[in-house]
Design a protein around this motif. Structure first.
Motif, PDB file in Angstrom:
ATOM      1  N   LEU A 529       1.157  -1.146  -0.206  1.00  0.00           N
ATOM      2  CA  LEU A 529       0.036   0.495  -0.038  1.00  0.00           C
ATOM      3  C   LEU A 529       0.692   1.404   0.158  1.00  0.00           C
ATOM      4  O   LEU A 529       0.112   1.970  -0.759  1.00  0.00           O
ATOM      5  CB  LEU A 529      -0.536   0.000   0.863  1.00  0.00           C
ATOM      6  CG  LEU A 529      -1.910  -1.047   1.800  1.00  0.00           C
ATOM      7  CD1 LEU A 529      -3.357  -1.320   2.227  1.00  0.00           C
ATOM      8  CD2 LEU A 529      -2.484  -1.399   0.000  1.00  0.00           C
ATOM      9  N   LYS A 530       2.084   1.263   0.814  1.00  0.00           N
ATOM     10  CA  LYS A 530       2.759   2.863   0.701  1.00  0.00           C
ATOM     11  C   LYS A 530       4.423   1.802   0.393  1.00  0.00           C
ATOM     12  O   LYS A 530       4.687   1.011   1.659  1.00  0.00           O
ATOM     13  CB  LYS A 530       2.663   3.005   1.665  1.00  0.00           C
ATOM     14  CG  LYS A 530       3.830   4.059   1.109  1.00  0.00           C
ATOM     15  CD  LYS A 530       2.766   5.490   3.496  1.00  0.00           C
ATOM     16  CE  LYS A 530       4.565   6.367   3.464  1.00  0.00           C
ATOM     17  NZ  LYS A 530       3.372   7.578   4.451  1.00  0.00           N
ATOM     18  N   VAL A 531       5.047   2.563  -0.106  1.00  0.00           N
ATOM     19  CA  VAL A 531       6.569   2.145  -0.249  1.00  0.00           C
ATOM     20  C   VAL A 531       7.727   2.699   0.978  1.00  0.00           C
ATOM     21  O   VAL A 531       7.875   4.499   1.017  1.00  0.00           O
ATOM     22  CB  VAL A 531       6.981   2.074  -1.675  1.00  0.00           C
ATOM     23  CG1 VAL A 531       8.674   1.485  -1.309  1.00  0.00           C
ATOM     24  CG2 VAL A 531       6.704   1.756  -2.381  1.00  0.00           C
ATOM     25  N   GLU A 573       6.402   1.940  -9.932  1.00  0.00           N
ATOM     26  CA  GLU A 573       7.390   2.711  -9.903  1.00  0.00           C
ATOM     27  C   GLU A 573       8.109   2.886  -8.707  1.00  0.00           C
ATOM     28  O   GLU A 573       9.269   2.836  -9.250  1.00  0.00           O
ATOM     29  CB  GLU A 573       6.320   3.980 -10.868  1.00  0.00           C
ATOM     30  CG  GLU A 573       5.760   3.478 -12.257  1.00  0.00           C
ATOM     31  CD  GLU A 573       5.057   4.774 -12.462  1.00  0.00           C
ATOM     32  OE1 GLU A 573       4.860   5.822 -11.972  1.00  0.00           O
ATOM     33  OE2 GLU A 573       4.851   4.722 -14.396  1.00  0.00           O
ATOM     34  N   ALA A 574       7.368   3.065  -7.498  1.00  0.00           N
ATOM     35  CA  ALA A 574       8.159   3.504  -6.785  1.00  0.00           C
ATOM     36  C   ALA A 574       9.091   2.205  -6.116  1.00  0.00           C
ATOM     37  O   ALA A 574      10.195   2.518  -6.055  1.00  0.00           O
ATOM     38  CB  ALA A 574       7.306   3.985  -5.759  1.00  0.00           C
ATOM     39  N   ILE A 575       8.411   1.383  -6.720  1.00  0.00           N
ATOM     40  CA  ILE A 575       9.304  -0.409  -5.783  1.00  0.00           C
ATOM     41  C   ILE A 575       9.916  -0.011  -6.925  1.00  0.00           C
ATOM     42  O   ILE A 575      11.204  -0.906  -7.103  1.00  0.00           O
ATOM     43  CB  ILE A 575       8.074  -1.398  -6.162  1.00  0.00           C
ATOM     44  CG1 ILE A 575       6.989  -1.172  -4.763  1.00  0.00           C
ATOM     45  CG2 ILE A 575       9.315  -2.372  -5.546  1.00  0.00           C
ATOM     46  CD1 ILE A 575       6.369  -2.266  -4.411  1.00  0.00           C
ATOM     47  N   HIS A 576      10.109  -0.470  -8.164  1.00  0.00           N
ATOM     48  CA  HIS A 576      11.186   0.186  -9.539  1.00  0.00           C
ATOM     49  C   HIS A 576      12.030   0.997  -8.955  1.00  0.00           C
ATOM     50  O   HIS A 576      12.635   0.920  -9.570  1.00  0.00           O
ATOM     51  CB  HIS A 576       9.969   0.066 -10.675  1.00  0.00           C
ATOM     52  CG  HIS A 576       9.859  -1.290 -10.722  1.00  0.00           C
ATOM     53  ND1 HIS A 576       8.063  -1.363 -11.927  1.00  0.00           N
ATOM     54  CD2 HIS A 576       9.315  -3.110 -10.389  1.00  0.00           C
ATOM     55  CE1 HIS A 576       7.881  -2.094 -11.916  1.00  0.00           C
ATOM     56  NE2 HIS A 576       8.463  -3.299 -11.511  1.00  0.00           N
ATOM     57  N   GLN A 577      11.580   2.116  -8.309  1.00  0.00           N
ATOM     58  CA  GLN A 577      12.955   3.045  -8.064  1.00  0.00           C
ATOM     59  C   GLN A 577      13.584   2.526  -7.586  1.00  0.00           C
ATOM     60  O   GLN A 577      14.894   2.434  -7.047  1.00  0.00           O
ATOM     61  CB  GLN A 577      12.242   4.281  -8.104  1.00  0.00           C
ATOM     62  CG  GLN A 577      11.806   5.361  -9.150  1.00  0.00           C
ATOM     63  CD  GLN A 577      10.636   6.470  -8.860  1.00  0.00           C
ATOM     64  OE1 GLN A 577      11.174   6.892  -7.223  1.00  0.00           O
ATOM     65  NE2 GLN A 577       9.877   7.109  -9.466  1.00  0.00           N
ATOM     66  N   VAL A 578      13.327   1.660  -6.191  1.00  0.00           N
ATOM     67  CA  VAL A 578      14.326   0.851  -5.052  1.00  0.00           C
ATOM     68  C   VAL A 578      14.966   0.081  -5.911  1.00  0.00           C
ATOM     69  O   VAL A 578      16.359   0.167  -5.325  1.00  0.00           O
ATOM     70  CB  VAL A 578      13.303   0.727  -4.357  1.00  0.00           C
ATOM     71  CG1 VAL A 578      13.839  -0.298  -3.324  1.00  0.00           C
ATOM     72  CG2 VAL A 578      12.689   1.523  -3.532  1.00  0.00           C
ATOM     73  N   GLY A 579      14.049  -0.708  -6.799  1.00  0.00           N
ATOM     74  CA  GLY A 579      15.165  -1.873  -7.594  1.00  0.00           C
ATOM     75  C   GLY A 579      14.656  -2.147  -8.794  1.00  0.00           C
ATOM     76  O   GLY A 579      13.738  -2.716  -8.841  1.00  0.00           O
ATOM     77  N   ALA A 580      15.144  -1.490  -9.479  1.00  0.00           N
ATOM     78  CA  ALA A 580      14.574  -2.522 -10.742  1.00  0.00           C
ATOM     79  C   ALA A 580      14.331  -3.856 -11.502  1.00  0.00           C
ATOM     80  O   ALA A 580      13.133  -4.194 -11.796  1.00  0.00           O
ATOM     81  CB  ALA A 580      15.265  -1.958 -11.744  1.00  0.00           C
ATOM     82  N   ASP A 581      14.784  -4.595 -11.107  1.00  0.00           N
ATOM     83  CA  ASP A 581      14.308  -5.485 -11.036  1.00  0.00           C
ATOM     84  C   ASP A 581      13.744  -5.948  -9.804  1.00  0.00           C
ATOM     85  O   ASP A 581      13.476  -8.057  -8.998  1.00  0.00           O
ATOM     86  CB  ASP A 581      16.321  -6.800 -10.678  1.00  0.00           C
ATOM     87  CG  ASP A 581      16.895  -6.311  -9.700  1.00  0.00           C
ATOM     88  OD1 ASP A 581      16.396  -5.198  -8.411  1.00  0.00           O
ATOM     89  OD2 ASP A 581      17.673  -6.416  -8.888  1.00  0.00           O
ATOM     90  N   ILE A 582      13.069  -5.591  -8.843  1.00  0.00           N
ATOM     91  CA  ILE A 582      12.447  -6.387  -7.619  1.00  0.00           C
ATOM     92  C   ILE A 582      10.694  -6.487  -8.610  1.00  0.00           C
ATOM     93  O   ILE A 582      10.117  -5.558  -8.440  1.00  0.00           O
ATOM     94  CB  ILE A 582      12.005  -5.192  -6.609  1.00  0.00           C
ATOM     95  CG1 ILE A 582      13.917  -4.915  -5.914  1.00  0.00           C
ATOM     96  CG2 ILE A 582      11.374  -5.444  -6.339  1.00  0.00           C
ATOM     97  CD1 ILE A 582      13.537  -3.889  -5.532  1.00  0.00           C
ATOM     98  N   PRO A 583      10.486  -7.875  -8.924  1.00  0.00           N
ATOM     99  CA  PRO A 583       9.245  -7.670  -9.487  1.00  0.00           C
ATOM    100  C   PRO A 583       8.085  -7.676  -8.430  1.00  0.00           C
ATOM    101  O   PRO A 583       8.024  -8.016  -6.804  1.00  0.00           O
ATOM    102  CB  PRO A 583       9.129  -9.704  -9.278  1.00  0.00           C
ATOM    103  CG  PRO A 583      10.441 -10.192  -8.988  1.00  0.00           C
ATOM    104  CD  PRO A 583      11.181  -8.503  -8.297  1.00  0.00           C
ATOM    105  N   VAL A 584       7.129  -7.329  -8.969  1.00  0.00           N
ATOM    106  CA  VAL A 584       5.907  -6.650  -8.619  1.00  0.00           C
ATOM    107  C   VAL A 584       4.712  -7.283  -8.459  1.00  0.00           C
ATOM    108  O   VAL A 584       4.281  -7.262  -9.689  1.00  0.00           O
ATOM    109  CB  VAL A 584       5.927  -5.249  -8.495  1.00  0.00           C
ATOM    110  CG1 VAL A 584       4.088  -4.259  -7.622  1.00  0.00           C
ATOM    111  CG2 VAL A 584       6.455  -3.689  -8.154  1.00  0.00           C
TER     112      VAL A 584
END
Length: 788
Positions: A529-531, A573-584
């Motif tokens: 819900l929130k990064v 998008e916020a999760i991918h900013q932490v790591g582009a290789d982190i699957p959402v």
């Protein structure tokens, strides 16, 4: 069911028409007697889409002249057929919602606030009956509810059917009538007729008496209502009569006994009265008692505690299995002539057929089938009563009541290095009442092993607050962590990983879990819900450092509506900013508004659009799927009252569509909640409808402390799911061996589907025969062996 007796219903219920509306009924034209110029019931509305219809019938009504009907079709656009009426209500008030109905339909309500804005729907009562029957539900309105929309409907694009309803009552909950008194039964051995007589202290308020008849005590309405006082009757009465006497003239000739429940039906409300204990009549002829009946059957056959033995009664166990696999068979023991005292089960050590040498790498286990009370079946065609589901280890002898059936599972596990070949063993059943039966066991172990690491990922959640409450532990203590770990590995052994480790992924102890070959899935913290950037980054960095990030995903949001898509995109998008290789991961079907922000799509079964899924796979996305309270049958479910093959066929359909992940929202939802969301004490062993509208919904494990086990107890459903997960590995072995031969992707897909299409053509159309599935599995194994 004696339908001809139900023809009495119109005359015995006629009196209720005027009295129901003259007292506390908030509904107008409750019996649909007043029709408008278009022939539609006055004061009622229709909510129908596509080709669905609703209206009035003018013949065959149980009360008065008219009744209402709904008809739902499958035409691609129709999703609801309903008749409804909007009424003002008081907040925080208990109401009775009752009717006489038949066919298919759900009687329930929507709640609205003072501005007539929709708030929520409230569960009611479903009818699934070929004949008219009284139905009732008790609903306490919410604090913010000021209006209710009373609805009788069939909902869902994939649903079709017809329902009829009459004399709907919605008003303050009245006092329930008392039970009949002095029920007497007289059996005439020559004519096999049984005469019943009774008295009732409130005859002036009684409209009619409903008579429920059953061979078994668990199907009778008394058992259901005495344990679940707020649950209406789930079966149609065998007869409805006006007087305090009735003669049963068609008792089945093969019944050893019969149970009757006589229930008063209230004049103004159609409400069923309090229930007496069922009256039991023995029909056994004089002479020696019949011997117990023993037979073997597939574990996909849900043998109920009270059901008739089958005509075919095989007495041998024959299993085929791979190395590193668990397979089971079932032995059922029916107490035909009288109760069985101290039934015990043992199993010898499996031995090689040729040499007689014991094989320790093929280990047996014995499981006791226990039974849970399904008061309101949710699967069409399922009956209320005691259903098999809890599956603890066999620990001590059990007594089997007269005319009941006790099932026992014999389960075998092969080690990865178990030698292939043929093995034998013997299952022995004894009792202090004279039973002594040996069941031969034949096992073939194939010359291939299933991988220890699953070929798909999974997230079967454990809600830790339910776990802590059930065992009386405080979350975060060493005792709770040890318990949590037991549950975690129990699920891992069944190839279904809980989403979270028992320890934080950044904890040094996490290495022990993530290094284990059974563990290929873990949810990262910091993205729900929130990064939370520091938390998520620390977890992702740790797994990336140890080359485990391919096991990870971030479950960011659950079942968004279209208005929440932008929030989900921003999360991804916020999760991918932490790591582009982190699957959402998102529990939603692929939608263009979310492309690029979501890596793992996880739609419900009925939301899978295969052309769109193919496009997203080509773009590099992954696809999981899940089932929960929706979609209902004919889709496969995890429900207690669904047939056993439903739980296993889902893995075959997973292989058909090459789905690479499965999710389930909870395996330990053991407590109902109060109005403030606080967990209530709930005996999930005897009440499987903890989460509304699904028996067993939200849990696949049982708290073992209920029977003295400090850890999890499995279920029939979970063990069948385990078998399905192992079946999926068969398909994956075939896939890998075909790839090694240079077979094209199209040929591989065709080959895999050739084993599945004889059983299932899609998620709604699949075979119900366990033996057919087992035969296809054997053919699949032979195809794997040919490619060695």
């Amino acid at each position: 069911m004696t339908y001809r007796r139900l023809a009495l219903l119109p005359c015995v219920l006629l009196l209720s028409l005027t009295l129901a509306q003259a007292q506390t009924n908030l509904l107008k034209n409750a019996s649909f007697e007043e029709l408008g110029g278009n022939g539609f019931p006055v004061a009622w509305g229709a909510h129908c889409t596509g080709g669905a219809t609703a209206g009035a019938i003018t013949e065959g009504a149980p009360v008065g002249q008219n009744a209402a009907f709904i008809k739902k079709v499958i035409d691609g656009t129709s999703h609801v057929a309903a008749i409804h009426q909007f009424v003002p209500t008081e907040p925080n008030t208990e109401y009775l919602l009752s009717a006489v109905a038949k066919g298919d339909g759900l009687l329930f309500l929507y709640e609205y606030d003072a501005n007539q804005k929709y708030l929520r729907n409230r569960n009611g009562v479903r009818v699934s009956s070929e004949s008219w029957m009284p139905i009732e539900a008790f609903i306490k309105t919410s604090d913010d509810a000021r209006y209710c929309d009373i609805r009788f409907e069939i909902y869902g694009k994939e649903r079709e059917g017809q329902g009829w309803v009459d004399n709907i009552f919605f008003g303050r909950t009245p006092e329930r009538l008392g039970p009949p008194e002095k029920i007497a039964c007289q059996f005439n051995q020559d004519t096999r007729q049984i005469s019943l007589t009774w008295n009732h202290a409130q005859l002036a308020d009684v409209n009619a008496f409903c008579i429920y008849r059953s061979r078994f005590p668990d199907v009778g309405v008394s058992t259901v209502r005495s344990q679940f006082p707020n649950v209406g009757v789930s079966t149609a009465p065998h007869a409805i009569v006006k007087d305090c006497s009735w003669t049963d003239q068609d008792v089945p000739a093969d019944w050893p006994r019969v149970f009757y429940s006589v229930v008063a039906l209230s004049t103004p409300t159609n409400q069923l009265g309090h229930l007496p204990e069922p009256a039991e009549v023995s029909l056994l002829p004089p002479g020696p008692a019949a011997a117990p009946v023993v037979w073997t059957t597939s574990t996909m056959d849900k043998v109920r505690l009270f059901q008739e033995p089958p005509i075919r009664q095989p007495q041998s166990i024959n299993l085929v299995m791979a190395q590193n696999e668990t397979e089971s068979s079932q032995v059922a023991v029916h107490a035909a002539g009288g109760p069985i005292q101290q039934l015990n089960a043992t199993c010898s050590t499996p031995c090689q057929r040729d040499t007689g040498a014991a094989e320790p790498r093929l280990s047996p286990a014995i499981l006791q089938v226990c039974y849970t009370q399904v008061a309101r079946p949710r699967v069409p065609g399922a009956d209320p009563g005691l259903w098999p589901d809890p599956l603890p280890p066999w620990r001590e002898p059990v007594d089997v009541p007269f005319d009941a059936t006790q099932s026992i599972w014999f389960q075998f596990t092969t080690a990865p290095d178990c030698p292939p070949g043929d093995y034998t063993a013997t299952a022995t059943l004894t009792s202090t009442s004279g039973l002594n039966v040996n069941i031969p066991i034949n096992i073939t172990v194939f010359d291939f092993a299933l991988p220890t690491t699953p070929s798909y990922q999974s997230a079967f959640l454990i809600w830790e607050n339910h776990l802590a409450k059930a065992f009386g532990l405080k979350h975060g203590t060493p005792e709770f962590r040890a318990l949590h770990e037991k549950f975690y590995w129990f699920m891992a052994d069944r190839r279904l990983l809980p989403s979270r480790l028992p320890v934080p992924v950044t904890d040094p102890e996490a290495v022990r879990f993530l290094n284990d070959p059974r563990v290929n899935s873990v949810s990262l913290p910091g993205g729900w819900l929130k990064v939370n950037v520091p938390v998520l980054k620390a977890a992702a960095d740790r797994l990336r450092e140890l080359n485990w990030l391919d096991k990870a995903f971030v479950y960011c949001f659950d079942e968004p509506n279209r208005e929440q898509y932008q929030q989900c995109r921003e999360l991804g998008e916020a999760i991918h900013q932490v790591g582009a290789d982190i699957p959402v991961l998102l529990t939603e079907q692929p939608e263009p508004e979310l492309y690029g922000a979501i890596d793992i799509w996880c739609p419900q079964l009925d939301a899978c659009k295969w052309d769109v899924i193919a496009e997203r796979r080509a773009a590099g996305d992954k696809v999981w799927w899940y089932t929960c309270i929706w979609p209902p049958p004919p889709y496969p479910t995890y429900w207690v009252d669904d047939i056993g093959i439903a739980h296993r066929i889902l893995s075959w359909l997973q292989a058909y569509h090459d789905i690479r992940g499965v999710l389930y929202w909870n395996v330990t939802y053991w407590h109902k909640k109060d109005e403030k969301g606080q967990l209530l004490p709930t005996n999930v062993w005897n009440d499987p409808e903890v989460y509304p509208r699904g028996n067993g919904e939200g849990f696949l494990l049982y708290p073992g402390n209920h029977i003295g086990i400090d850890g999890p107890v499995s279920s029939v459903r979970l063990e069948i799911l385990r078998d399905g997960n192992e079946d999926f590995e068969y398909f994956e072995l075939l896939r890998q061996r075909l790839i090694a031969k240079g077979t094209s992707a199209a040929e591989i897909e065709a080959k895999i589907r050739s084993f599945i299409t004889p059983l299932a053509s899609n998620l709604k159309e699949w075979g119900r025969d366990p033996e057919a599935l087992l035969q296809q599995r054997r053919l699949l194994a032979e195809a794997i062996l040919q490619l060695k």
